[in-house]
Write a protein that holds these residues in place. Structure first.
Motif, PDB file in Angstrom:
ATOM      1  N   SER A 177     -30.844  10.973   4.983  1.00  0.00           N
ATOM      2  CA  SER A 177     -32.264  10.827   4.701  1.00  0.00           C
ATOM      3  C   SER A 177     -32.757   9.430   5.054  1.00  0.00           C
ATOM      4  O   SER A 177     -33.808   9.259   5.681  1.00  0.00           O
ATOM      5  CB  SER A 177     -32.522  11.119   3.214  1.00  0.00           C
ATOM      6  OG  SER A 177     -33.870  10.936   2.879  1.00  0.00           O
ATOM      7  N   PHE A 178     -31.981   8.415   4.688  1.00  0.00           N
ATOM      8  CA  PHE A 178     -32.343   7.039   5.022  1.00  0.00           C
ATOM      9  C   PHE A 178     -32.246   6.792   6.525  1.00  0.00           C
ATOM     10  O   PHE A 178     -33.085   6.094   7.102  1.00  0.00           O
ATOM     11  CB  PHE A 178     -31.453   6.047   4.277  1.00  0.00           C
ATOM     12  CG  PHE A 178     -31.783   5.905   2.823  1.00  0.00           C
ATOM     13  CD1 PHE A 178     -32.989   5.359   2.418  1.00  0.00           C
ATOM     14  CD2 PHE A 178     -30.883   6.326   1.846  1.00  0.00           C
ATOM     15  CE1 PHE A 178     -33.301   5.229   1.075  1.00  0.00           C
ATOM     16  CE2 PHE A 178     -31.193   6.194   0.503  1.00  0.00           C
ATOM     17  CZ  PHE A 178     -32.401   5.644   0.110  1.00  0.00           C
ATOM     18  N   LEU A 179     -31.227   7.373   7.153  1.00  0.00           N
ATOM     19  CA  LEU A 179     -31.027   7.147   8.585  1.00  0.00           C
ATOM     20  C   LEU A 179     -32.171   7.731   9.404  1.00  0.00           C
ATOM     21  O   LEU A 179     -32.684   7.082  10.324  1.00  0.00           O
ATOM     22  CB  LEU A 179     -29.700   7.764   9.031  1.00  0.00           C
ATOM     23  CG  LEU A 179     -29.352   7.611  10.515  1.00  0.00           C
ATOM     24  CD1 LEU A 179     -29.241   6.134  10.882  1.00  0.00           C
ATOM     25  CD2 LEU A 179     -28.055   8.347  10.844  1.00  0.00           C
ATOM     26  N   SER A 180     -32.584   8.953   9.093  1.00  0.00           N
ATOM     27  CA  SER A 180     -33.699   9.557   9.815  1.00  0.00           C
ATOM     28  C   SER A 180     -34.986   8.769   9.588  1.00  0.00           C
ATOM     29  O   SER A 180     -35.801   8.600  10.497  1.00  0.00           O
ATOM     30  CB  SER A 180     -33.892  11.009   9.372  1.00  0.00           C
ATOM     31  OG  SER A 180     -34.247  11.091   7.999  1.00  0.00           O
ATOM     32  N   GLY A 181     -35.136   8.267   8.365  1.00  0.00           N
ATOM     33  CA  GLY A 181     -36.302   7.437   8.080  1.00  0.00           C
ATOM     34  C   GLY A 181     -36.290   6.149   8.868  1.00  0.00           C
ATOM     35  O   GLY A 181     -37.326   5.693   9.369  1.00  0.00           O
ATOM     36  N   MET A 182     -35.107   5.553   9.001  1.00  0.00           N
ATOM     37  CA  MET A 182     -34.982   4.307   9.744  1.00  0.00           C
ATOM     38  C   MET A 182     -35.417   4.486  11.196  1.00  0.00           C
ATOM     39  O   MET A 182     -36.130   3.659  11.754  1.00  0.00           O
ATOM     40  CB  MET A 182     -33.529   3.829   9.696  1.00  0.00           C
ATOM     41  CG  MET A 182     -33.288   2.515  10.412  1.00  0.00           C
ATOM     42  SD  MET A 182     -31.526   2.070  10.476  1.00  0.00           S
ATOM     43  CE  MET A 182     -30.944   3.261  11.677  1.00  0.00           C
ATOM     44  N   VAL A 183     -35.009   5.608  11.797  1.00  0.00           N
ATOM     45  CA  VAL A 183     -35.362   5.872  13.189  1.00  0.00           C
ATOM     46  C   VAL A 183     -36.858   6.113  13.328  1.00  0.00           C
ATOM     47  O   VAL A 183     -37.511   5.618  14.267  1.00  0.00           O
ATOM     48  CB  VAL A 183     -34.568   7.086  13.711  1.00  0.00           C
ATOM     49  CG1 VAL A 183     -35.033   7.479  15.108  1.00  0.00           C
ATOM     50  CG2 VAL A 183     -33.075   6.779  13.721  1.00  0.00           C
ATOM     51  N   MET A 184     -37.427   6.861  12.388  1.00  0.00           N
ATOM     52  CA  MET A 184     -38.832   7.255  12.506  1.00  0.00           C
ATOM     53  C   MET A 184     -39.805   6.129  12.174  1.00  0.00           C
ATOM     54  O   MET A 184     -40.964   6.176  12.588  1.00  0.00           O
ATOM     55  CB  MET A 184     -39.107   8.446  11.586  1.00  0.00           C
ATOM     56  CG  MET A 184     -38.476   9.739  12.062  1.00  0.00           C
ATOM     57  SD  MET A 184     -39.146  10.309  13.645  1.00  0.00           S
ATOM     58  CE  MET A 184     -40.826  10.740  13.155  1.00  0.00           C
ATOM     59  N   MET A 185     -39.383   5.121  11.416  1.00  0.00           N
ATOM     60  CA  MET A 185     -40.284   4.022  11.071  1.00  0.00           C
ATOM     61  C   MET A 185     -40.848   3.353  12.312  1.00  0.00           C
ATOM     62  O   MET A 185     -42.042   3.064  12.395  1.00  0.00           O
ATOM     63  CB  MET A 185     -39.548   2.993  10.210  1.00  0.00           C
ATOM     64  CG  MET A 185     -39.375   3.410   8.767  1.00  0.00           C
ATOM     65  SD  MET A 185     -38.384   2.208   7.845  1.00  0.00           S
ATOM     66  CE  MET A 185     -38.094   3.118   6.339  1.00  0.00           C
ATOM     67  N   THR A 186     -39.997   3.101  13.292  1.00  0.00           N
ATOM     68  CA  THR A 186     -40.444   2.477  14.529  1.00  0.00           C
ATOM     69  C   THR A 186     -41.414   3.389  15.272  1.00  0.00           C
ATOM     70  O   THR A 186     -42.388   2.930  15.860  1.00  0.00           O
ATOM     71  CB  THR A 186     -39.242   2.156  15.431  1.00  0.00           C
ATOM     72  OG1 THR A 186     -38.314   1.363  14.704  1.00  0.00           O
ATOM     73  CG2 THR A 186     -39.685   1.384  16.663  1.00  0.00           C
ATOM     74  N   PHE A 187     -41.152   4.709  15.216  1.00  0.00           N
ATOM     75  CA  PHE A 187     -42.033   5.677  15.866  1.00  0.00           C
ATOM     76  C   PHE A 187     -43.433   5.623  15.264  1.00  0.00           C
ATOM     77  O   PHE A 187     -44.431   5.600  15.991  1.00  0.00           O
ATOM     78  CB  PHE A 187     -41.445   7.082  15.727  1.00  0.00           C
ATOM     79  CG  PHE A 187     -42.360   8.179  16.168  1.00  0.00           C
ATOM     80  CD1 PHE A 187     -42.534   8.461  17.511  1.00  0.00           C
ATOM     81  CD2 PHE A 187     -43.058   8.925  15.229  1.00  0.00           C
ATOM     82  CE1 PHE A 187     -43.395   9.465  17.925  1.00  0.00           C
ATOM     83  CE2 PHE A 187     -43.915   9.934  15.624  1.00  0.00           C
ATOM     84  CZ  PHE A 187     -44.077  10.212  16.975  1.00  0.00           C
ATOM     85  N   TYR A 188     -43.515   5.623  13.932  1.00  0.00           N
ATOM     86  CA  TYR A 188     -44.824   5.575  13.285  1.00  0.00           C
ATOM     87  C   TYR A 188     -45.553   4.270  13.611  1.00  0.00           C
ATOM     88  O   TYR A 188     -46.767   4.259  13.857  1.00  0.00           O
ATOM     89  CB  TYR A 188     -44.676   5.715  11.767  1.00  0.00           C
ATOM     90  CG  TYR A 188     -44.314   7.101  11.301  1.00  0.00           C
ATOM     91  CD1 TYR A 188     -45.163   8.172  11.511  1.00  0.00           C
ATOM     92  CD2 TYR A 188     -43.104   7.341  10.640  1.00  0.00           C
ATOM     93  CE1 TYR A 188     -44.827   9.452  11.079  1.00  0.00           C
ATOM     94  CE2 TYR A 188     -42.754   8.608  10.210  1.00  0.00           C
ATOM     95  CZ  TYR A 188     -43.615   9.662  10.436  1.00  0.00           C
ATOM     96  OH  TYR A 188     -43.274  10.922  10.009  1.00  0.00           O
ATOM     97  N   GLY A 189     -44.817   3.151  13.600  1.00  0.00           N
ATOM     98  CA  GLY A 189     -45.438   1.870  13.914  1.00  0.00           C
ATOM     99  C   GLY A 189     -45.974   1.841  15.331  1.00  0.00           C
ATOM    100  O   GLY A 189     -47.100   1.374  15.585  1.00  0.00           O
TER     101      GLY A 189
END
Length: 380
Positions: free
Chosen positions: A51-63
């Protein structure tokens, strides 16, 4: 402050509260859901990490999405909530999968997708950084962090109700399609409902940061290259904030992941017992946030608040080492956790404020939103 800004901040506060309620429900029950479906504690840890790993990847996408669409936030938030709804329904329906690795895999997939959506919540920090005057940002961030405590306090009340859930959802009596609903998988429905409410509220009421006052211009954001990233890492003011974020979130996440299995193994606690302790933790966080906000309004230096927070981490860590033994009492289990919890309200807002100031002191070097999301990636 303009009315539109107040309404938007209210929406962000609402996101914080509902998210923290959801986390307060899923956190204590996940280990029980995994073991019910034939999983192990190791698989529980893997699911949490995913859950944390997928969030880590997607944070840059949202930014990057916000940077590329002219600092507009509704579409990225809508995507975030949609992923949360999809992941929550998969989590809920995992009970239909045969027990064993397949069922655990379904829970894994649900939490993976939910994490992809949850990472969009970090957009709130870039929203504040571009909409709120710099001298008011630390107080605003502290207030927003403070509101998470209300959700953590309400979580145990919801867990008491969830503990009594034991029913079935009949989809088709003709084809005998029935979905069992118990205290563990019903959490998925609760989270999906919360995501749906946030989707509607954000679409209707969240405004984009104002373009006047010089805070946002029509210039296209500069994209950071490897050289800019390296300069950011080697810039002490930025790197120290990234390091402080890494240490704070690693320690806090460690406790969040460890508390349910340790409490279940050592004391035989169920999700309600665990959530009651988390509610006590929320009270400590609330008091810490209040104290942090008072110091913030008194213009206390960021470094002083960060130093005190790290001191609490050291004390809490040492006590944990000596108190968390096989024959420990419940008091010995709770006290170190509360001391560690006291540190986060002082480190979080002050560190983000220090980070934002460091970014603004280096105009043109690297995009603000990109750096904010780089720092949030360290939450893993």
């Amino acid at each position: 402050m303009e009315k539109s800004l107040i309404i938007s901040i209210t929406v962000l506060v609402m996101i914080n509260v509902i998210d923290s309620i959801s986390n307060s429900v899923v956190g204590p029950s996940l280990i029980f859901y995994v073991t019910e479906m034939g999983g192990t504690q190791e698989q529980y840890g893997l699911i949490m990490s995913a859950s944390f790993l997928s969030g880590m990847v997607m944070m840059t996408f949202y930014g990057a999405w916000v940077d590329s669409n002219g600092n507009k936030y509704k579409a990225p938030y809508a995507a975030s909530f949609t992923l949360g709804i999809i992941g929550s329904f998969i989590y809920f329906l995992a009970i239909l999968v045969p027990k064993g690795n397949l069922a655990v895999g379904a829970i894994f997939l649900g939490r993976l997708i939910t994490g992809m959506g949850a990472s969009g919540r970090t957009l709130a920090y870039s929203w504040v950084a571009t909409a709120i005057p710099r001298e008011e940002q630390r107080t605003t961030l502290t207030i927003m962090s403070l509101t998470k405590c209300f959700g953590m306090i309400l979580g145990p009340l919801l867990n008491i109700l969830v503990l009594k859930v034991n029913t079935e959802l009949v989809i088709s009596s003709k084809f005998d399609i029935v979905i069992p609903i118990n205290q563990n998988n019903s959490v998925g429905l609760i989270i999906a409902l919360g995501e749906g409410i946030l989707f509607i509220a954000t679409f209707l009421f969240l405004g984009d940061p104002p373009t006047k006052g010089g805070m946002i211009t029509d210039e296209k954001p500069a994209k950071a290259g490897l050289k800019d990233i390296w300069e950011a890492i080697t810039h002490f003011d930025l790197f120290s904030c990234l390091l402080a974020t890494f240490v704070a979130m690693f320690n806090f996440t460690f406790y969040s992941v460890a508390i349910p299995p340790v409490a279940s193994h050592a004391f035989g606690w169920n999700p309600v017992h665990i959530s009651n302790v988390l509610a006590l933790q929320a009270v400590v966080l609330f008091l810490g946030m209040c104290a942090s906000m008072i110091f913030s309004m008194a213009k206390a230096p960021d470094i002083l608040l960060i130093g005190f927070g790290n001191f609490c981490f050291v004390v809490g860590g040492v006590i944990t080492y000596y108190f968390w033994t096989i024959d420990a009492t419940s008091l010995q289990f709770v006290v170190p956790m509360l001391i560690v919890s006291l540190s986060l309200p002082f480190i979080g807002p002050a560190n983000r404020s220090k980070y934002t100031k460091a970014v603004h002191s280096r105009p043109g070097k690297c995009d603000l939103a990109f750096l904010c999301h780089c720092s949030m990636m360290l939450f893993i």
